[in-house]
Design a protein around this motif. Structure first.
Motif, short mmCIF file in Angstrom:
data_model
loop_
_atom_site.label_atom_id
_atom_site.label_comp_id
_atom_site.label_asym_id
_atom_site.label_seq_id
_atom_site.Cartn_x
_atom_site.Cartn_y
_atom_site.Cartn_z
N ILE A 103 -5.94 5.18 6.48
CA ILE A 103 -4.95 6.17 6.89
C ILE A 103 -3.57 5.52 6.97
CG2 ILE A 103 -4.24 7.75 8.75
CD1 ILE A 103 -7.16 8.09 9.47
N ASN A 104 -2.57 6.26 6.44
CA ASN A 104 -1.17 5.82 6.43
C ASN A 104 -1.02 4.56 5.56
OD1 ASN A 104 1.59 5.74 7.05
ND2 ASN A 104 1.22 6.36 9.16
N ALA A 105 0.19 4.07 5.47
CA ALA A 105 0.44 2.90 4.61
C ALA A 105 1.37 1.94 5.33
CB ALA A 105 1.06 3.37 3.29
N LEU A 106 1.15 1.77 6.64
CA LEU A 106 2.08 0.94 7.41
C LEU A 106 2.09 -0.53 6.96
CD1 LEU A 106 1.54 2.46 10.99
CD2 LEU A 106 3.15 3.15 9.21
N ALA A 137 7.67 0.01 -1.50
CA ALA A 137 6.58 -0.47 -0.63
C ALA A 137 5.28 0.24 -0.98
CB ALA A 137 6.94 -0.23 0.84
N ALA A 138 5.36 1.56 -1.15
CA ALA A 138 4.15 2.32 -1.49
C ALA A 138 3.61 1.87 -2.84
CB ALA A 138 4.46 3.82 -1.51
N PHE A 139 4.53 1.67 -3.80
CA PHE A 139 4.09 1.25 -5.14
C PHE A 139 3.35 -0.09 -5.06
CE2 PHE A 139 4.94 -1.36 -8.90
CZ PHE A 139 4.22 -0.63 -9.83
N ARG A 140 3.96 -1.06 -4.39
CA ARG A 140 3.34 -2.39 -4.32
C ARG A 140 2.02 -2.35 -3.55
NH1 ARG A 140 8.42 -6.57 -3.29
NH2 ARG A 140 9.66 -5.85 -5.05
N PHE A 183 -0.74 7.36 1.00
CA PHE A 183 0.26 7.81 1.96
C PHE A 183 1.54 7.01 1.72
CE2 PHE A 183 -3.82 8.55 3.86
CZ PHE A 183 -3.70 9.66 4.68
N TYR A 184 2.65 7.54 2.16
CA TYR A 184 3.87 6.74 2.24
C TYR A 184 3.93 6.19 3.66
CZ TYR A 184 4.76 11.42 3.86
OH TYR A 184 4.62 12.62 4.49
N PHE A 185 4.74 5.17 3.87
CA PHE A 185 4.92 4.59 5.21
C PHE A 185 5.50 5.70 6.10
CE2 PHE A 185 7.14 2.48 8.56
CZ PHE A 185 6.55 1.24 8.75
#
Lengths: 523, 194
Positions: free
Chosen positions: A8-11, A34-37, A48-50
């Protein structure tokens, strides 16, 4: 949705860009990068995005405290409540931007529009305690506030779905505080209204904490998936979740954050084998992974989960049937199904964990929740042993959790409780050295030196047994490996407070709890 | 086999699941248990003085006993035992991995020995009434502040009646399915005095 795997999420994605917590919230480029990497390294089925929990409250006027070193928090309730257009909110724009890039870079995966529930946002805006009081003292005021929160949530939902999201996820952490009768009018209905316009988009609801009391309401929102907190025992919830609704959960995020990768893999595989037989199960974390969770550990979670679920895939029907028959106490039927599955090439270990052990864990959970009594549990244990007799010789390896030396202390001949502890420990993967009843302290000490156990379990029924327990614990502690061996006690002679006085490491009320205590003492 | 043969009280006591197969198995175990038990019941009436002589110092130090015996004319000592065959069979089943059967046989033993004790209690209480006495409540060693040490006295008294009776160093009687108790009898004039 079937057997999807995702955290869950991408923190943790923040670790992969040259950014602190301030930058990532306000820089659309950094957030998208950040999401891509992150998802270049994490093969997740839902992305998810951060995202942070205060984004909607901030847009509506709550004061937010930012820091370069931690996630933002609500600092002060909103003095004037607004319902802005999301495309005019820079932080919402950044999330939409990240989604557009994810759609381009990862078209094969689901991309989640993560929106926080109106009730949670209302709590952030008004103050949680104040909102809970308002429900009874000023319900009209609460309704008006919720209506505004719902309006922004709907706008934000549309904005995200129009910018690359294809899955609608609502997290509503505060709703878990509501009693069942208040859940639907104050939290469930607003969520239902948010879900209603998007019937073709998968809609997921996550509420933090123990949600067993509001689960019927959560299902009534029309969610296509229910995401469970890691404090929940999924086996106890599965009968309430229809097959058309995904059951999502629930590895402990702190485990992924703090434990070595091998541990993460082991616990993930355990969860996958336990719940994987259900076709509507999705393997996820019990809540968002903290930002400092090692990305390698996140990858270990996803990869080991995929491997375990792929491995189970051909045999899920067999595992479920074995589990069902054992759970009904029908040992012969379980044996027939196991033999048939083995002839068709099924993996014995999967049948053990996903079939037999699954039934035991489910029954143990029911027993601890007072949904069944000991005789029913014992019928299931007997059926387990019947089934296990067909598997034992085919298992190259057995799950092995450790060795336990067990006995009823000197002067006490009561054995029933101790025998049940032995059975439940054995069915949970422990090797048990059972010394019997009326066991001298010196015999315990010698057994510890001979078998080098991880744990010693002492049982006692009479008040005199307490003295014998004390002497036995001293004898064990004075032995060669005395400091390393954990001691747990149980039986009518002791209670948690007496156990503390005896200086032991754990106390178990009954055989089922003994397994839980043993697992905790021997992680 | 019909589950109607199983007494409702037993179903409730054992908490048998509402399942025909389970009830059939329990009924079969009940028949087996009834074949294994060798019930022995025993009682003796003694004076309060004799009681204190036998059970001193524990009886005099026990507030529970002092309170219970206040005003008693006679003290009835009671015992019931099922012998050891049933509990031995329970152990054998458990050792074999038949945990359900082992557990049910054990619980069945507890149920049956208590049933024997209650029957004895009812019978002797009826006799007391015919002698214009009323009985107080049944009380056993190990309860309140009347220690299990009192079982040593019961062992001495009961040995001729139950030859296989033994006691562990933890003061538990063996056969386990043995119940001992005392019961005061008061003059009927005490009735209504609380």
């Amino acid at each position: 949705m079937h057997h999807l795997i995702f955290p869950i999420n991408a923190l943790p994605s923040i670790q992969l860009v040259d950014s602190d917590f301030l930058d990532i919230h306000f820089s659309p480029e950094r957030k998208a990068e950040a999401a891509f990497r992150y998802y270049s390294e994490i093969d997740a089925d839902v992305m998810f995005y951060f995202s942070d929990v205060v984004i909607q409250a901030e847009a509506m006027g709550a004061g937010i405290s930012y820091s370069r070193h931690r996630m933002p928090r609500v600092a002060s309730p909103a003095s004037k409540i607004e319902v802005p257009r999301p495309h005019r909110c820079p932080r919402m724009q950044a999330n939409a931007n990240a989604l557009r890039r994810m759609e381009r870079d990862f078209p094969q995966a689901h991309r989640a529009a993560l929106v926080y529930g109106p009730f949670t946002v209302a709590g952030q805006i008004a103050g949680e305690q104040r909102l809970l009081r308002m429900l009874s003292e000023a319900p009209r005021e609460a309704e008006a506030l919720l209506e505004k929160c719902s309006r922004l949530a709907a706008r934000y939902r549309d904005y995200l779905l129009n910018n690359g999201a294809d899955l609608f996820w609502i997290s509503d952490p505060l709703a878990g505080l509501l009693p069942p009768e208040q859940y639907m009018p104050w939290a469930g209905d607003p969520v239902r209204e948010l879900f209603a316009p998007s019937p073709r988009t998968p809609r997921i609801l996550h509420v933090c904490g123990d949600t067993s009391h509001i689960l019927p309401g959560m299902l009534a929102t029309g969610a296509d998936g229910i995401s469970f907190d890691n404090c929940m025992e999924l086996l106890l919830q599965e009968e309430q979740i229809p097959e058309t609704v995904s059951l999502i959960g629930n590895l402990d995020p702190v485990l992924v954050q703090t434990q070595p990768q091998e541990e993460v893999r082991k616990h993930t595989a355990d969860l996958a084998q336990l719940m994987g037989p259900l076709r509507h199960f999705c393997l996820s974390t019990g809540c968002a992974l903290p930002p400092d969770t090692p990305v390698e550990s996140v990858a270990a979670f996803v990869d080991s989960g995929k491997e375990a679920l792929d491995h189970l895939e051909p045999w899920t029907e067999d595992m479920l049937e074995v589990c069902r028959t054992v759970h009904m106490g029908r040992g012969n039927q379980a044996k027939t199904r196991i033999r048939s599955a083995l002839e068709r090439g099924a993996d014995p270990l999967s049948l053990l964990i996903g079939g037999l052990s699954r039934a035991i864990r489910k029954a143990s959970g029911r027993y601890e929740s007072k949904l069944c009594y000991l005789p029913e549990l014992l019928l299931i244990v007997e059926a387990f042993y019947d089934g296990f007799s067909c598997l034992e010789h085919r298992l190259r390896e057995r799950p092995f959790r450790g060795t336990v030396v067990l006995g009823t202390v000197r002067g006490d001949i009561h054995e029933i409780g101790k025998n049940l502890v032995r059975v439940f420990l054995e069915t949970s993967g422990y090797r048990v050295v059972d010394l019997g009843a009326d066991v001298h302290p010196e015999t315990f000490r010698q057994a510890c030196e001979e078998h080098n156990p991880d744990l010693v379990g002492l049982s006692g029924f009479t008040s005199h047994s307490r003295q014998a327990m004390q002497e036995t614990i001293q004898a064990i502690r004075h032995g060669k490996a005395g400091d390393r061996i954990a001691v747990m006690v149980g039986g009518a002679a002791v209670n948690p407070s007496r156990a503390g006085e005896l200086g032991c490491d754990g106390y178990a009320r009954d055989a089922v709890e003994a397994v839980r205590v043993a697992n905790a003492l021997n992680p | 086999m019909s589950d109607s043969k199983l007494p409702q009280a037993l179903i409730k006591y054992l908490r048998i699941p509402d399942d025909r197969d389970a009830k059939d198995r329990v009924e079969s175990l009940r028949q087996e248990a009834l074949g294994l038990i060798r019930p022995i019941v025993w009682y003796r009436d003694i004076s309060p003085e004799k009681f204190h002589t036998l059970f001193s110092p524990w009886s005099r130090e026990s507030e529970s006993i002092t309170s219970l015996l206040r005003g008693a004319e006679r003290i009835r000592l009671l015992a019931a035992s099922l012998g050891s065959a049933l509990e031995n069979e329970s152990r054998v089943r458990q050792a074999r991995g038949n945990v359900f059967e082992g557990y049910i046989l054990d619980r069945m033993g507890s149920y049956l020995v208590e049933r024997e004790m209650r029957r004895l209690d009812r019978r002797t209480s009826g006799q007391a009434r015919s002698r214009d006495q009323i009985c107080g409540r049944r009380f056993s060693p190990g309860y309140g502040d009347f220690p299990l040490d009192a079982q040593i006295v019961f062992l001495r008294i009961l040995s001729p009646v139950i030859p296989e009776l033994r006691i562990s160093c933890g003061l538990v009687l063996y056969p386990e399915k043995t119940v001992t108790a005392l019961k005061p009898a008061y003059p009927a004039s005490r009735r209504g005095t609380g």
